[in-house]
Design a protein around this motif. Structure first.
Motif, PDB file in Angstrom:
ATOM      1  N   ILE A  68       0.833  -1.204   0.000  1.00  0.00           N
ATOM      2  CA  ILE A  68       0.000   0.000   0.000  1.00  0.00           C
ATOM      3  C   ILE A  68       0.866   1.252   0.000  1.00  0.00           C
ATOM      4  O   ILE A  68       0.661   2.173  -0.803  1.00  0.00           O
ATOM      5  N   PHE A  69       1.855   1.286   0.892  1.00  0.00           N
ATOM      6  CA  PHE A  69       2.724   2.475   0.966  1.00  0.00           C
ATOM      7  C   PHE A  69       3.521   2.662  -0.318  1.00  0.00           C
ATOM      8  O   PHE A  69       3.717   3.794  -0.775  1.00  0.00           O
ATOM      9  N   TYR A  70       3.985   1.554  -0.899  1.00  0.00           N
ATOM     10  CA  TYR A  70       4.733   1.683  -2.147  1.00  0.00           C
ATOM     11  C   TYR A  70       3.820   2.158  -3.271  1.00  0.00           C
ATOM     12  O   TYR A  70       4.223   2.957  -4.122  1.00  0.00           O
ATOM     13  N   GLY A  71       2.578   1.677  -3.272  1.00  0.00           N
ATOM     14  CA  GLY A  71       1.615   2.130  -4.273  1.00  0.00           C
ATOM     15  C   GLY A  71       1.364   3.623  -4.175  1.00  0.00           C
ATOM     16  O   GLY A  71       1.257   4.321  -5.199  1.00  0.00           O
ATOM     17  N   VAL A  72       1.273   4.147  -2.946  1.00  0.00           N
ATOM     18  CA  VAL A  72       1.087   5.590  -2.754  1.00  0.00           C
ATOM     19  C   VAL A  72       2.304   6.352  -3.277  1.00  0.00           C
ATOM     20  O   VAL A  72       2.175   7.377  -3.950  1.00  0.00           O
ATOM     21  N   PHE A  73       3.500   5.833  -3.003  1.00  0.00           N
ATOM     22  CA  PHE A  73       4.710   6.488  -3.499  1.00  0.00           C
ATOM     23  C   PHE A  73       4.756   6.474  -5.022  1.00  0.00           C
ATOM     24  O   PHE A  73       5.104   7.480  -5.649  1.00  0.00           O
ATOM     25  N   VAL A  74       4.416   5.348  -5.629  1.00  0.00           N
ATOM     26  CA  VAL A  74       4.425   5.251  -7.092  1.00  0.00           C
ATOM     27  C   VAL A  74       3.433   6.232  -7.696  1.00  0.00           C
ATOM     28  O   VAL A  74       3.724   6.905  -8.695  1.00  0.00           O
ATOM     29  N   LEU A  75       2.237   6.333  -7.105  1.00  0.00           N
ATOM     30  CA  LEU A  75       1.241   7.281  -7.595  1.00  0.00           C
ATOM     31  C   LEU A  75       1.782   8.701  -7.532  1.00  0.00           C
ATOM     32  O   LEU A  75       1.633   9.484  -8.483  1.00  0.00           O
ATOM     33  N   ASP A  94      13.611   1.737  -7.325  1.00  0.00           N
ATOM     34  CA  ASP A  94      12.735   0.612  -7.658  1.00  0.00           C
ATOM     35  C   ASP A  94      13.346  -0.680  -7.141  1.00  0.00           C
ATOM     36  O   ASP A  94      14.552  -0.770  -6.895  1.00  0.00           O
ATOM     37  N   LEU A  95      12.513  -1.691  -6.964  1.00  0.00           N
ATOM     38  CA  LEU A  95      12.969  -2.996  -6.489  1.00  0.00           C
ATOM     39  C   LEU A  95      12.637  -4.083  -7.503  1.00  0.00           C
ATOM     40  O   LEU A  95      12.462  -5.252  -7.154  1.00  0.00           O
ATOM     41  N   PHE A  96      12.549  -3.694  -8.780  1.00  0.00           N
ATOM     42  CA  PHE A  96      12.181  -4.654  -9.818  1.00  0.00           C
ATOM     43  C   PHE A  96      13.427  -5.436 -10.246  1.00  0.00           C
ATOM     44  O   PHE A  96      13.978  -5.244 -11.327  1.00  0.00           O
ATOM     45  N   HIS A  97      13.850  -6.331  -9.364  1.00  0.00           N
ATOM     46  CA  HIS A  97      15.008  -7.189  -9.595  1.00  0.00           C
ATOM     47  C   HIS A  97      14.609  -8.606  -9.226  1.00  0.00           C
ATOM     48  O   HIS A  97      14.036  -8.832  -8.157  1.00  0.00           O
ATOM     49  N   TYR A  98      14.928  -9.533 -10.093  1.00  0.00           N
ATOM     50  CA  TYR A  98      14.391 -10.874  -9.883  1.00  0.00           C
ATOM     51  C   TYR A  98      14.883 -11.504  -8.589  1.00  0.00           C
ATOM     52  O   TYR A  98      14.178 -12.295  -7.959  1.00  0.00           O
ATOM     53  N   GLY A  99      16.097 -11.140  -8.142  1.00  0.00           N
ATOM     54  CA  GLY A  99      16.588 -11.656  -6.873  1.00  0.00           C
ATOM     55  C   GLY A  99      15.723 -11.218  -5.712  1.00  0.00           C
ATOM     56  O   GLY A  99      15.395 -12.010  -4.823  1.00  0.00           O
ATOM     57  N   GLN A 122       6.529  -1.206 -12.514  1.00  0.00           N
ATOM     58  CA  GLN A 122       6.871  -2.623 -12.598  1.00  0.00           C
ATOM     59  C   GLN A 122       6.980  -3.233 -11.197  1.00  0.00           C
ATOM     60  O   GLN A 122       6.464  -4.328 -10.946  1.00  0.00           O
ATOM     61  N   THR A 123       7.635  -2.515 -10.300  1.00  0.00           N
ATOM     62  CA  THR A 123       7.815  -3.017  -8.935  1.00  0.00           C
ATOM     63  C   THR A 123       6.482  -3.168  -8.224  1.00  0.00           C
ATOM     64  O   THR A 123       6.234  -4.188  -7.558  1.00  0.00           O
ATOM     65  N   PHE A 124       5.607  -2.183  -8.359  1.00  0.00           N
ATOM     66  CA  PHE A 124       4.308  -2.240  -7.686  1.00  0.00           C
ATOM     67  C   PHE A 124       3.476  -3.406  -8.211  1.00  0.00           C
ATOM     68  O   PHE A 124       2.851  -4.140  -7.428  1.00  0.00           O
ATOM     69  N   ILE A 125       3.467  -3.592  -9.519  1.00  0.00           N
ATOM     70  CA  ILE A 125       2.725  -4.708 -10.115  1.00  0.00           C
ATOM     71  C   ILE A 125       3.288  -6.036  -9.611  1.00  0.00           C
ATOM     72  O   ILE A 125       2.540  -6.967  -9.287  1.00  0.00           O
ATOM     73  N   ALA A 126       4.625  -6.124  -9.536  1.00  0.00           N
ATOM     74  CA  ALA A 126       5.255  -7.353  -9.051  1.00  0.00           C
ATOM     75  C   ALA A 126       4.858  -7.628  -7.604  1.00  0.00           C
ATOM     76  O   ALA A 126       4.552  -8.773  -7.244  1.00  0.00           O
ATOM     77  N   PHE A 127       4.872  -6.598  -6.766  1.00  0.00           N
ATOM     78  CA  PHE A 127       4.460  -6.778  -5.369  1.00  0.00           C
ATOM     79  C   PHE A 127       3.030  -7.318  -5.280  1.00  0.00           C
ATOM     80  O   PHE A 127       2.741  -8.248  -4.516  1.00  0.00           O
ATOM     81  N   LEU A 128       2.133  -6.706  -6.042  1.00  0.00           N
ATOM     82  CA  LEU A 128       0.735  -7.148  -6.036  1.00  0.00           C
ATOM     83  C   LEU A 128       0.623  -8.621  -6.414  1.00  0.00           C
ATOM     84  O   LEU A 128      -0.107  -9.395  -5.786  1.00  0.00           O
TER      85      LEU A 128
END
Length: 409
Positions: free
Chosen positions: A36-43, A370-375, A72-78
């Motif tokens: 939720i917090f990351y989604g707010v930041f992305v928005l 961003d945290l869009f890293h596969y690791g 990308q990171t937010f979608i991955a988290f979801l």
């Protein structure tokens, strides 16, 4: 397409499918606080971007969804919080990760002699030897980018250059954290994992990656009782391992003295001090909302010739997004670390917590929001798996077919 664009598209399509599947079963989305917090930041960041960039208009909405790293990171988290995997897949993933680290270590050693080996060279001038390339860029400084400069200075990306410039540090170390958090009865396997990660980290020539290796390795000391005894034990093991690695690298022909002198003792740390100097001069101009994600002319002028950017992640975060965006992001990061910590207490599996702790520490010298890293994505998957699976065990051994049923994450 860039590999991360492909992965972003896969995540986007699968999220649509998963949303439909949850709707059909009348199941609601799991939304941990950190998502939720990351989604707010992305928005907030996307709205800022709309005012200062034409990227959305040029690429279209769909491309923006699968190409923007924050989205990308937010979608991955979801998605990762609302999918399940068979237990046997988790076992296979551990085997693949082990093989990945070994191959990465081998390639890292080769790249010390052949810098172009298995390297994505799209951003480099083509057709020149390494020595001629150094000469070319020395004579044409206007063509030197940050990536080019790091390559000439000796940074090595191992097998990860086809992903992005920080993958060797973020993904390789996250994989390392995942593996050592799983108990192995075979000391040879554990030693190989440590040696491979150390080789990749130290031959990368990036001090933030070396620091990440140390942070992640320390989980063997901090977890459980008898911390002092563990510190002595693993300190001795580490010293022995380091000695063996140094001896092996020396026999391979690598000039360790030159490496230490040019990389570990280089004066590039001055760019971090410069970051503080510049930040305190420019931050008061836009303290609440920031610059909305752009470098102002004043910053470019203050940095010119001395650094490519404000080279401390948290300073640049507040410079770009002000107190509003910066505090939202720090709340997200704190929530994520708290969640990983609680999962570690519940399951005894600390691979996820230390993977993200290393990411948080890296931003002291690195700039990556961003945290869009596969690791890191797999760090979430394994943390969720071990904290919710009653029949999972922290070992490398393959589970019986009776435990191969899907486990909700």
């Amino acid at each position: 397409m860039e590999p991360n664009y492909v992965l972003g598209m896969i995540f986007l399509v699968y999220l649509v499918y998963q949303t439909y599947a949850l709707y059909r079963t009348n199941t609601s989305f799991k939304l941990p606080n950190y998502v939720i917090f990351y989604g707010v930041f992305v928005l907030y960041a996307v709205l800022c971007n709309m005012f200062v960039s034409e990227e959305l208009e040029e690429g279209g909405v769909v491309k923006y969804l699968y190409s923007d790293s924050l989205i990308q990171t937010f979608i991955a988290f979801l998605l990762l919080e609302n999918i399940s995997f068979p237990s046997k897949w988790m076992d296979w993933a551990l085997k693949v990760f082990g093989l990945t680290l070994v191959l990465a270590a081998i390639v890292s050693v080769i790249q010390t002699f052949k810098p172009f080996f298995f390297l994505k060279t799209d951003d480099l001038v083509q057709g020149l030897s390494y020595a001629r390339m150094q000469e070319y860029y020395n004579n044409n400084p206007q063509e030197v980018t940050g990536d080019v400069n790091r390559f000439i200075d000796g940074y090595r990306h191992s097998i990860f250059s086809y992903i992005n410039k920080v993958s060797v540090g973020v993904d390789a170390m996250a994989i390392f954290s995942i593996l050592i958090a799983v108990n192995s009865k075979k000391w040879i396997k554990t030693t190989l994992v440590f040696a491979s990660a150390a080789t990749v980290g130290f031959l990368s020539s990036a001090r933030w990656i070396m620091l990440n290796f140390i942070v992640i390795s320390s989980q063997k000391i901090w977890i459980g009782k008898n911390k002092f005894v563990k510190a002595l034990k693993y300190g001795l093991y580490g010293l022995l391992l380091l000695t063996l690695v140094v001896i092996a690298l020396s026999f391979s022909g690598i000039d360790l003295e030159k490496f230490i002198e040019e990389r570990l003792l280089s004066d590039s740390a001055g760019t971090r001090l410069l970051a503080f100097e510049v930040f305190f001069k420019v931050f008061p101009h836009n303290p609440i909302l920031g610059t909305m994600g752009i470098d102002t002319e004043e910053v470019v002028r203050l940095l010119r010739g001395r650094s490519s950017q404000i080279h401390v992640g948290y300073l640049k975060l507040f410079y770009y997004y002000g107190l509003v965006g910066g505090l939202i992001y720090l709340t997200f990061l704190g929530s994520l670390l708290k969640r990983m910590w609680n999962m570690g207490l519940k399951s005894g599996y600390w691979g996820g917590f230390f993977a993200f702790m290393a990411f948080a520490v890296a931003n002291l010298t690195l700039v990556i929001f961003d945290l869009f890293h596969y690791g890191l994505m797999f760090a979430i998957i394994f943390s969720n798996y071990y904290s919710t699976s009653q029949d999972s065990t922290l070992s490398f051994s393959t589970r019986s077919s009776a435990t191969s049923s899907k486990v909700n994450l």
